[in-house]
Design a protein around this motif. Structure first.
Motif, PDB file in Angstrom:
ATOM      1  N   ILE A 159       1.054  -1.155   0.208  1.00  0.00           N
ATOM      2  CA  ILE A 159      -0.148  -0.055   0.014  1.00  0.00           C
ATOM      3  C   ILE A 159       0.980   1.227   0.164  1.00  0.00           C
ATOM      4  CG2 ILE A 159      -1.669   1.417   1.392  1.00  0.00           C
ATOM      5  CD1 ILE A 159      -2.582  -1.697   2.347  1.00  0.00           C
ATOM      6  N   PHE A 160       1.730   0.974   0.851  1.00  0.00           N
ATOM      7  CA  PHE A 160       2.823   2.371   0.888  1.00  0.00           C
ATOM      8  C   PHE A 160       3.445   2.642  -0.572  1.00  0.00           C
ATOM      9  CE2 PHE A 160       7.169   3.466   1.769  1.00  0.00           C
ATOM     10  CZ  PHE A 160       7.131   5.108   2.273  1.00  0.00           C
ATOM     11  N   GLU A 171      -4.169  -0.521   5.967  1.00  0.00           N
ATOM     12  CA  GLU A 171      -3.988  -2.032   6.502  1.00  0.00           C
ATOM     13  C   GLU A 171      -4.774  -2.454   7.708  1.00  0.00           C
ATOM     14  OE1 GLU A 171      -2.817  -5.585   8.018  1.00  0.00           O
ATOM     15  OE2 GLU A 171      -2.283  -3.661   8.945  1.00  0.00           O
ATOM     16  N   GLU A 172      -4.753  -1.693   8.655  1.00  0.00           N
ATOM     17  CA  GLU A 172      -5.237  -2.091   9.861  1.00  0.00           C
ATOM     18  C   GLU A 172      -6.838  -1.950   9.934  1.00  0.00           C
ATOM     19  OE1 GLU A 172      -4.883  -0.443  14.494  1.00  0.00           O
ATOM     20  OE2 GLU A 172      -4.624   1.085  12.997  1.00  0.00           O
ATOM     21  N   GLY A 173      -7.484  -1.177   8.868  1.00  0.00           N
ATOM     22  CA  GLY A 173      -8.878  -1.322   8.672  1.00  0.00           C
ATOM     23  C   GLY A 173      -9.370  -2.456   8.027  1.00  0.00           C
ATOM     24  N   ILE A 174      -8.603  -3.064   7.043  1.00  0.00           N
ATOM     25  CA  ILE A 174      -8.721  -3.960   6.458  1.00  0.00           C
ATOM     26  C   ILE A 174      -8.627  -5.296   7.440  1.00  0.00           C
ATOM     27  CG2 ILE A 174      -8.229  -5.724   4.547  1.00  0.00           C
ATOM     28  CD1 ILE A 174      -7.295  -2.909   3.091  1.00  0.00           C
ATOM     29  N   PHE A 175      -7.509  -5.312   8.019  1.00  0.00           N
ATOM     30  CA  PHE A 175      -7.368  -6.391   9.187  1.00  0.00           C
ATOM     31  C   PHE A 175      -8.413  -6.436  10.173  1.00  0.00           C
ATOM     32  CE2 PHE A 175      -5.571  -8.285  13.064  1.00  0.00           C
ATOM     33  CZ  PHE A 175      -5.130  -9.531  12.636  1.00  0.00           C
ATOM     34  N   ASN A 176      -8.827  -5.259  10.824  1.00  0.00           N
ATOM     35  CA  ASN A 176     -10.026  -5.182  11.642  1.00  0.00           C
ATOM     36  C   ASN A 176     -11.119  -5.771  10.924  1.00  0.00           C
ATOM     37  OD1 ASN A 176      -8.236  -4.335  13.747  1.00  0.00           O
ATOM     38  ND2 ASN A 176      -8.758  -2.168  13.213  1.00  0.00           N
ATOM     39  N   ILE A 201      -6.425  -6.385   0.049  1.00  0.00           N
ATOM     40  CA  ILE A 201      -5.175  -5.738  -0.001  1.00  0.00           C
ATOM     41  C   ILE A 201      -4.528  -5.566  -1.584  1.00  0.00           C
ATOM     42  CG2 ILE A 201      -2.600  -5.750   0.425  1.00  0.00           C
ATOM     43  CD1 ILE A 201      -3.894  -5.029   2.988  1.00  0.00           C
ATOM     44  N   ARG A 202      -4.753  -6.511  -2.045  1.00  0.00           N
ATOM     45  CA  ARG A 202      -4.369  -6.639  -3.586  1.00  0.00           C
ATOM     46  C   ARG A 202      -5.268  -5.566  -4.495  1.00  0.00           C
ATOM     47  NH1 ARG A 202      -3.299 -12.203  -2.958  1.00  0.00           N
ATOM     48  NH2 ARG A 202      -5.309 -12.488  -3.676  1.00  0.00           N
ATOM     49  N   SER A 203      -6.643  -5.743  -4.142  1.00  0.00           N
ATOM     50  CA  SER A 203      -7.485  -4.918  -4.957  1.00  0.00           C
ATOM     51  C   SER A 203      -7.154  -3.301  -4.562  1.00  0.00           C
ATOM     52  CB  SER A 203      -9.049  -5.156  -4.619  1.00  0.00           C
ATOM     53  OG  SER A 203      -9.862  -4.266  -4.890  1.00  0.00           O
ATOM     54  N   LYS A 204      -6.988  -3.310  -3.293  1.00  0.00           N
ATOM     55  CA  LYS A 204      -6.631  -1.424  -3.087  1.00  0.00           C
ATOM     56  C   LYS A 204      -5.469  -1.172  -3.681  1.00  0.00           C
ATOM     57  CE  LYS A 204      -9.861  -1.274   0.407  1.00  0.00           C
ATOM     58  NZ  LYS A 204     -11.101  -1.221  -0.093  1.00  0.00           N
ATOM     59  N   VAL A 205      -4.189  -2.136  -3.654  1.00  0.00           N
ATOM     60  CA  VAL A 205      -3.018  -1.733  -4.312  1.00  0.00           C
ATOM     61  C   VAL A 205      -3.122  -1.502  -5.884  1.00  0.00           C
ATOM     62  CG1 VAL A 205      -0.551  -2.499  -4.701  1.00  0.00           C
ATOM     63  CG2 VAL A 205      -1.815  -2.550  -2.422  1.00  0.00           C
ATOM     64  N   ASP A 211     -16.811   1.163  -5.914  1.00  0.00           N
ATOM     65  CA  ASP A 211     -16.475   2.579  -5.279  1.00  0.00           C
ATOM     66  C   ASP A 211     -15.159   3.384  -5.663  1.00  0.00           C
ATOM     67  OD1 ASP A 211     -18.947   2.268  -3.745  1.00  0.00           O
ATOM     68  OD2 ASP A 211     -17.755   1.367  -1.960  1.00  0.00           O
ATOM     69  N   MET A 212     -14.085   2.132  -5.914  1.00  0.00           N
ATOM     70  CA  MET A 212     -12.757   3.048  -6.245  1.00  0.00           C
ATOM     71  C   MET A 212     -12.374   3.343  -7.665  1.00  0.00           C
ATOM     72  SD  MET A 212     -10.136   0.489  -3.840  1.00  0.00           S
ATOM     73  CE  MET A 212     -10.884  -1.280  -4.236  1.00  0.00           C
TER      74      MET A 212
END
Length: 170
Positions: free
Chosen positions: A41-42, A67-72, A85-89, A121-122
């Motif tokens: 992500i970074f 990442e924390e939001g996805i993990f939670n 994670i892959r989708s966001k990246v 949404d993205m």
């Protein structure tokens, strides 16, 4: 030239040290999957021209919070977590959608909002329009109507027939 290379190596070592310290603060020292997610992500956020060396700390913080939001949401590093994670990246790196990345860097979209976004949404405005066209064409093909009018247009006999066919399908 050698001096530039040495300067680059030192800067990278400092960046790695800073990332390591930040990750340790999040108590992720043993979770390599989460570390990799943050790193991905970074890296995607850092690709933007708006991102400068001074902002790297802020971008790292945003990456960690995303990442924390996805993990939670997932509560573990399962297949769903990795897919998100892959989708966001991929969406952040999409060259046809620079507005998404910039909106997150500038804070127009909060990291909490971004963590909860789905692919639709993205998507860029162009992609959203293309998806709507594909859905409309698919609907027309599936029920055999040649000229499907957009919502809000004048109704005519074909629109009435379309409504009847939609109701029959449901």
């Amino acid at each position: 030239m050698n001096h530039l290379l040495e300067s680059y190596k030192i800067r990278n070592r400092l960046r790695i040290l800073h990332c390591s310290l930040s990750l340790a603060r999040m108590n992720l020292s043993t979770d390599t999957v989460r570390k990799k997610g943050i790193d991905m992500i970074f890296g995607a956020l850092k690709e933007d021209r708006l991102a400068s060396d001074k902002q790297e700390t802020q971008l790292l913080d945003k990456a960690m919070r995303i990442e924390e939001g996805i993990f939670n949401e997932e509560h573990n590093t399962s297949h769903n977590y990795r897919s998100k994670i892959r989708s966001k990246v991929l969406n952040l790196k999409d060259p046809t959608n620079p507005d998404l990345r910039r909106s997150i860097i500038l804070g127009d979209i909060s990291v909490e909002q971004f963590s909860e976004m789905n692919s639709e949404d993205m998507a860029s405005e162009q992609r959203k329009q293309e998806n709507a066209r594909i859905r409309r064409d698919s609907l027309k093909n599936s029920i055999g109507i040649d000229n499907l009018k957009p919502k809000g247009s004048e109704e005519n006999e074909e629109d009435g027939a379309l409504e009847q066919q939609k109701q029959a399908i449901n």
